[in-house]
Design an enzyme around this catalytic site. Sequence first.
Site, mmCIF file in Angstrom:
data_model
loop_
_atom_site.group_PDB
_atom_site.id
_atom_site.type_symbol
_atom_site.label_atom_id
_atom_site.label_comp_id
_atom_site.label_asym_id
_atom_site.label_seq_id
_atom_site.Cartn_x
_atom_site.Cartn_y
_atom_site.Cartn_z
ATOM 1 N N ARG A 1 -27.546 23.892 27.886
ATOM 2 C CA ARG A 1 -26.712 24.476 26.829
ATOM 3 C C ARG A 1 -27.349 25.765 26.329
ATOM 4 N NH1 ARG A 1 -24.835 20.459 22.097
ATOM 5 N NH2 ARG A 1 -25.776 21.993 20.711
ATOM 6 N N LYS B 1 -26.825 12.201 17.814
ATOM 7 C CA LYS B 1 -25.501 11.999 17.191
ATOM 8 C C LYS B 1 -24.410 11.858 18.258
ATOM 9 C CE LYS B 1 -25.637 16.034 15.090
ATOM 10 N NZ LYS B 1 -26.977 16.518 15.432
ATOM 11 N N ARG C 1 -32.224 26.347 14.813
ATOM 12 C CA ARG C 1 -31.264 25.281 14.449
ATOM 13 C C ARG C 1 -31.952 24.227 13.584
ATOM 14 N NH1 ARG C 1 -29.727 23.583 20.186
ATOM 15 N NH2 ARG C 1 -28.631 21.844 19.235
ATOM 16 N N ARG D 1 -32.189 18.219 27.990
ATOM 17 C CA ARG D 1 -30.740 17.941 28.018
ATOM 18 C C ARG D 1 -30.036 18.807 29.062
ATOM 19 N NH1 ARG D 1 -27.359 18.046 22.616
ATOM 20 N NH2 ARG D 1 -28.209 20.144 22.420
ATOM 21 N N ARG E 1 -21.908 19.605 7.385
ATOM 22 C CA ARG E 1 -23.306 20.061 7.394
ATOM 23 C C ARG E 1 -23.672 20.836 6.162
ATOM 24 N NH1 ARG E 1 -25.205 21.429 13.439
ATOM 25 N NH2 ARG E 1 -23.677 20.108 14.390
HETATM 26 P P1 AP5 Z 1 -27.493 14.330 21.798
HETATM 27 O O1 AP5 Z 1 -26.840 13.008 21.648
HETATM 28 O O2 AP5 Z 1 -26.769 15.381 22.567
HETATM 29 O O3 AP5 Z 1 -27.991 14.867 20.362
HETATM 30 P P2 AP5 Z 1 -27.205 15.528 19.179
HETATM 31 O O4 AP5 Z 1 -27.766 15.021 17.916
HETATM 32 O O5 AP5 Z 1 -25.712 15.367 19.381
HETATM 33 O O6 AP5 Z 1 -27.699 17.033 19.390
HETATM 34 P P3 AP5 Z 1 -26.942 18.392 19.319
HETATM 35 O O7 AP5 Z 1 -27.921 19.400 19.823
HETATM 36 O O8 AP5 Z 1 -25.620 18.331 20.062
HETATM 37 O O9 AP5 Z 1 -26.707 18.557 17.812
HETATM 38 P P4 AP5 Z 1 -26.460 19.851 17.049
HETATM 39 O O10 AP5 Z 1 -26.116 19.305 15.741
HETATM 40 O O11 AP5 Z 1 -27.521 20.852 17.077
HETATM 41 O O12 AP5 Z 1 -25.332 20.553 17.916
HETATM 42 P P5 AP5 Z 1 -23.747 20.651 17.744
HETATM 43 O O13 AP5 Z 1 -23.177 20.618 19.099
HETATM 44 O O14 AP5 Z 1 -23.243 19.707 16.728
HETATM 45 O O15 AP5 Z 1 -28.937 14.086 22.455
HETATM 46 C C1 AP5 Z 1 -29.789 15.159 22.799
HETATM 47 C C2 AP5 Z 1 -30.504 14.829 24.119
HETATM 48 O O16 AP5 Z 1 -31.336 13.682 23.933
HETATM 49 C C3 AP5 Z 1 -29.548 14.458 25.270
HETATM 50 O O17 AP5 Z 1 -30.101 14.915 26.470
HETATM 51 C C4 AP5 Z 1 -29.504 12.909 25.254
HETATM 52 O O18 AP5 Z 1 -29.231 12.381 26.520
HETATM 53 C C5 AP5 Z 1 -30.916 12.577 24.755
HETATM 54 N N1 AP5 Z 1 -30.976 11.381 23.903
HETATM 55 C C6 AP5 Z 1 -30.123 11.034 22.917
HETATM 56 N N2 AP5 Z 1 -30.515 9.887 22.328
HETATM 57 C C7 AP5 Z 1 -31.671 9.526 22.964
HETATM 58 C C8 AP5 Z 1 -32.592 8.448 22.790
HETATM 59 N N3 AP5 Z 1 -32.401 7.502 21.853
HETATM 60 N N4 AP5 Z 1 -33.679 8.401 23.587
HETATM 61 C C9 AP5 Z 1 -33.893 9.340 24.531
HETATM 62 N N5 AP5 Z 1 -33.067 10.390 24.747
HETATM 63 C C10 AP5 Z 1 -31.964 10.481 23.966
HETATM 64 O O19 AP5 Z 1 -23.633 22.118 17.107
HETATM 65 C C11 AP5 Z 1 -23.919 23.268 17.862
HETATM 66 C C12 AP5 Z 1 -23.648 24.518 17.024
HETATM 67 O O20 AP5 Z 1 -22.257 24.546 16.625
HETATM 68 C C13 AP5 Z 1 -24.425 24.590 15.687
HETATM 69 O O21 AP5 Z 1 -25.703 25.144 15.855
HETATM 70 C C14 AP5 Z 1 -23.484 25.485 14.862
HETATM 71 O O22 AP5 Z 1 -23.611 26.842 15.213
HETATM 72 C C15 AP5 Z 1 -22.096 25.017 15.290
HETATM 73 N N6 AP5 Z 1 -21.605 23.908 14.437
HETATM 74 C C16 AP5 Z 1 -21.356 22.626 14.824
HETATM 75 N N7 AP5 Z 1 -20.931 21.895 13.792
HETATM 76 C C17 AP5 Z 1 -20.903 22.727 12.711
HETATM 77 C C18 AP5 Z 1 -20.580 22.547 11.343
HETATM 78 N N8 AP5 Z 1 -20.197 21.340 10.867
HETATM 79 N N9 AP5 Z 1 -20.687 23.607 10.499
HETATM 80 C C19 AP5 Z 1 -21.073 24.823 10.960
HETATM 81 N N10 AP5 Z 1 -21.414 25.056 12.248
HETATM 82 C C20 AP5 Z 1 -21.326 24.011 13.115
#
Ligand code: AP5
Length: 219
Positions: free
Chosen positions: A160, A13, A171, A127, A88
Amino acid sequence: MRVVLLGPPGCGKGTQAQKVCQEWDIPRISTGDILREMVRDGRDVGLRAKEYMVRGALVPDEIVLELVIEKLKEGNARQGFVLDGFPRTLPQARGLDSFLQNAGRPLDLVLYFDVDPETLVRRLSARRICPQCETVYNVITNPPEEEGRCDVCRSELLVREDDREEVVRRRLEVFEEETGSVRDFYLSRGLFFTVDGRGGALEVFERVKEILRKGHING
Ligand code: AP5
């Protein structure tokens, strides 16, 4: 263009959100990044949020919804935005819908990135993030030029905190529990599109662009 990017942790994402924002010149609103910034700054909200984030749980809806609505009220979000990782839960989706409807700026599309669990775990364990400028790397698919250092600001790269294996597992479970109701909410409004999130980031971006263009979203 007003778009939501959804999908499990590690589906890409954040990576795709950055590309869409560059291509369409609109801001990215990532709840994960906003929350991590608040944790880093030691803000009260950040400290409350951290308790949830370190164990892979969702931060309470009212906290996240308020943060997002504040961002959406900012001037640069009036021409469009990409929401990364929000909503979410069903209450978040409803809260967002009600705000945008009242503002006369409804969503155009919701893109869901479909990636198998093995790939997700592999991507997350490789990552690395820059704590300074937030650039995201992957030691396998997108390594920095110098090992362990950010290409942009030369800071030391980190793993991270919530990318530890047991937290990643939690997660993924939380995502499975919450995603169905959000998907149904957007399916019933005809906004939900699934993107094959496998393959390289550029390959996935080509698919994203195709959907966004077919949706006749240009502005
Ligand atoms: P990346 O692009 O970073 O993936 P992502 O989907 O953004 O993964 P996240 O882990 O950031 O998502 P998340 O939803 O768990 O975390 P968030 O920060 O939102 O890619 C991942 C890796 O793969 C990278 O190394 C990248 O380079 C690589 N990659 C990407 N695409 C690729 C491809 N096509 N091929 C190869 N490699 C690739 O949330 C964190 C925490 O915050 C949650 O657990 C929760 O506690 C809180 N939170 C956030 N939003 C909310 C909400 N709306 N409600 C409640 N709590 C929330």
